[in-house]
Design a protein around this motif. Structure first.
Motif, short mmCIF file in Angstrom:
data_model
loop_
_atom_site.label_atom_id
_atom_site.label_comp_id
_atom_site.label_asym_id
_atom_site.label_seq_id
_atom_site.Cartn_x
_atom_site.Cartn_y
_atom_site.Cartn_z
N SER A 75 14.00 65.75 60.42
CA SER A 75 14.42 66.45 61.46
C SER A 75 13.57 65.89 62.79
N ILE A 76 12.28 65.77 62.57
CA ILE A 76 11.54 65.70 64.00
C ILE A 76 12.01 64.45 64.37
N GLY A 77 12.15 63.22 63.54
CA GLY A 77 12.66 61.94 63.90
C GLY A 77 13.83 61.85 64.59
N PHE A 78 14.88 62.68 64.20
CA PHE A 78 16.16 62.64 64.58
C PHE A 78 16.17 63.21 66.04
N LEU A 79 15.40 64.12 65.95
CA LEU A 79 15.41 65.07 67.52
C LEU A 79 14.66 64.39 68.40
N VAL A 80 13.62 63.84 68.20
CA VAL A 80 12.59 63.08 69.41
C VAL A 80 13.40 61.79 69.81
N LEU A 247 13.92 56.23 62.96
CA LEU A 247 14.62 57.23 63.73
C LEU A 247 14.47 57.54 65.04
N VAL A 248 13.27 57.37 65.57
CA VAL A 248 12.86 57.67 66.94
C VAL A 248 13.78 56.56 67.99
#
Length: 524
Positions: A75-80, A247-248
């Motif tokens: 989730s963190i990677g997809f958002l950042v 992801l980032v």
């Protein structure tokens, strides 16, 4: 039957939208960019609908329910990643391109080699992403129908593939965009409903959710700490870093995201649409944390694994339990609603992916490379519709062989290819005056080939705990995520290719692109 009924209602609505859009998709500008008529808010909703896929709704919640904290890292990677899109890509790409990523890359380069490489990369990334959506659809059906022999799962993958072909072939970008807007609204409503029900179950006490999840997971407090999936060894720690990089950095190179910036009239609208998307996507991923840990707390990891080893059905099972259980009317209804929302999610995303890949095949490969820019608009549109059919058929065939893989992981592979092949080329093109045609081709091919080869010889395909190919072990690359190696290869290949070329950069063309990128003067 209730789920199937709700799903058929959504399909009927989307087909009506497609029929309406088909009457307004007569030109290439309509088919590829929706006439550039969408507002920032509408495009932000459509971007959210395109981005919040089955991997987000099913895969991430499932991973959190099985591996706790390490699943939350997705989730963190997809958002950042959206900060990279906002700061470096959205406005500049909107100003420099017309319909596809290759329009930006070929602006000051030789057309044919650059468009060939960029078109191939866009199609490969889209195919990887398509697999995730269609595998997610099959997992849902297996849960709903108790699909022992896998026949219903297979038929569902085929049906989803056929529908996405219809959406793109007839509706084009206008139809696809409105389907994504409807889907985004449904997805947010479903996520909010489940999040509220989880919080009500635990009297609004988040600590109680986490503590219960740790107890029922079988891992104790380790469930709430880093390392359950990425931390048991040095290899797994490196694998996590590799995943985070993909992801980032990968979002800014996803073809189906980049094409969305051409559907708004100005670069300012493109930037504002990203802000809308960040708000919606951020709220959604915060809710996936509650849903993932809530599924572990309410159901227990063992029950989730018994249904699907990869955790793809954790959210539908949670909905059924929160509604009162499988024997209650409330449980059946809530399961049906959430499953139908998941189906809607899958259909909207596969339509966007198919459109992006068919645009690359027709606009870049057919019109610019094969016909050297001399194809008529009518011929190009016919090629785009034929490409959608072919790509849909390939995606169906590949999805039938990948039904055991976690859908979030399949998306991570697509992100790795996008970050390795597309992003280095975009950044070099926009910000390095010396960059030239050979550097562009080397960067794309270097990132694309290295990431795909490393995936083929990774534990994901053979030798891993849940490999794509069983009975043999030919893996030699130890990481499941290739980004930590393939992303630097993409940048290095572009740099070396540029320096080894005797081609002089076109300073006037770069200056023109720079003015267009920063001011919008001359943009389509």
């Amino acid at each position: 039957m209730l789920t199937i009924g709700l799903f058929l209602v959504f399909v009927a609505i989307t087909l009506v939208i497609t029929i309406w859009a088909s009457r307004h998709s007569r030109t290439a500008n309509d088919f590829y960019a929706g006439g550039r008529e969408f507002s920032a808010a509408q495009n932000g909703l459509a971007i959210s609908g395109d981005y919040m896929s089955a991997a987000s709704f099913l895969g991430i919640a499932g991973l959190i329910s099985l591996v706790g904290y390490d699943g939350f890292l997705y989730s963190i990677g997809f958002l950042v990643a959206w900060l990279v899109v906002l700061m470096l890509v959205a406005e500049l790409v909107r100003n420099c391109g017309r319909y596809t990523m290759a329009d930006v890359l070929a602006f000051r380069m030789s057309q044919r080699p650059v468009r060939t490489a960029a078109g191939a990369s866009s199609i490969v990334v889209s195919i990887f992403y398509l697999l995730a959506q269609m595998v997610g659809a099959g997992s849902l059906v297996a849960l709903l129908l108790g699909d022992a022999d896998g026949s219903a799962q297979t038929l569902t993958i085929i049906a989803v593939g056929m529908l996405m072909i219809v959406y793109v072939t007839f509706g084009g970008m206008k139809g696809t965009t409105w389907i994504q807007i409807v889907k985004a609204a449904l997805l947010m409503a479903g996520a909010v409903t489940l999040t509220v029900l989880v919080l009500v179950r635990f009297d609004g006490n988040v600590n109680a959710i986490l503590h219960t999840a740790a107890q029922t997971s079988g891992h104790g407090e380790a469930f709430l700490q880093p390392g359950l999936q990425y931390g048991s060894s040095l290899t797994s720690r490196i694998d996590f870093i590799s995943l985070a990089l993909a992801l980032v950095l990968g979002t800014a190179g996803l073809p189906h995201i980049l094409v969305r910036f051409y559907t708004v009239p100005t670069a300012r609208a493109a930037r504002r649409s990203v802000m809308w998307a960040i708000g919606l996507i951020g709220a959604f991923y915060l809710m996936t944390i509650v849903l993932g840990f809530g599924a572990a707390a309410v159901l227990g990891s063992d029950e989730i694994r018994a249904s699907n080893k990869a955790g793809n059905t954790a959210l539908p099972l949670l909905a059924q339990e929160l509604g009162g259980g499988g024997d209650s009317l409330g449980g059946v209804v809530l399961l049906a609603v959430i499953a139908a929302v998941a189906f809607a999610t899958i259909l909207a995303v596969v339509a966007g992916l198919t459109l992006a890949s068919s645009a690359s095949a027709a606009h870049d490969l057919y019109a610019a490379v094969i016909h050297k820019g001399r194809a008529s608009e009518k011929e190009e549109l016919a090629a785009a519709r034929l490409s959608a059919i072919v790509i849909g058929a390939v995606a169906i065939a590949l999805s039938l062989t990948a039904q055991k893989l976690n859908v979030a992981f399949l998306v991570a592979l697509a992100f790795a290819v996008a970050a390795s092949a597309n992003l280095p080329t975009i950044l070099f093109t926009l910000f390095w005056r010396r960059f030239n045609t050979r550097g562009t081709v080397w960067a794309i091919n270097g990132g694309l080939i290295s990431s795909v080869v490393l995936v083929i010889f990774s534990p994901v395909v053979s030798g891993g705990p849940n490999p794509l190919v069983t009975g043999v072990d030919f893996h030699w690359f130890p990481l499941a995520n290739p980004g930590i190696v393939s992303i630097p290869i993409g940048f290095l290949a572009g740099w070396v290719g540029t320096l080894r070329s005797k081609e002089d950069a076109d300073d006037l063309k770069y200056a023109e692109m720079e003015v267009r990128a920063l001011t919008g003067a001359g943009a389509y």
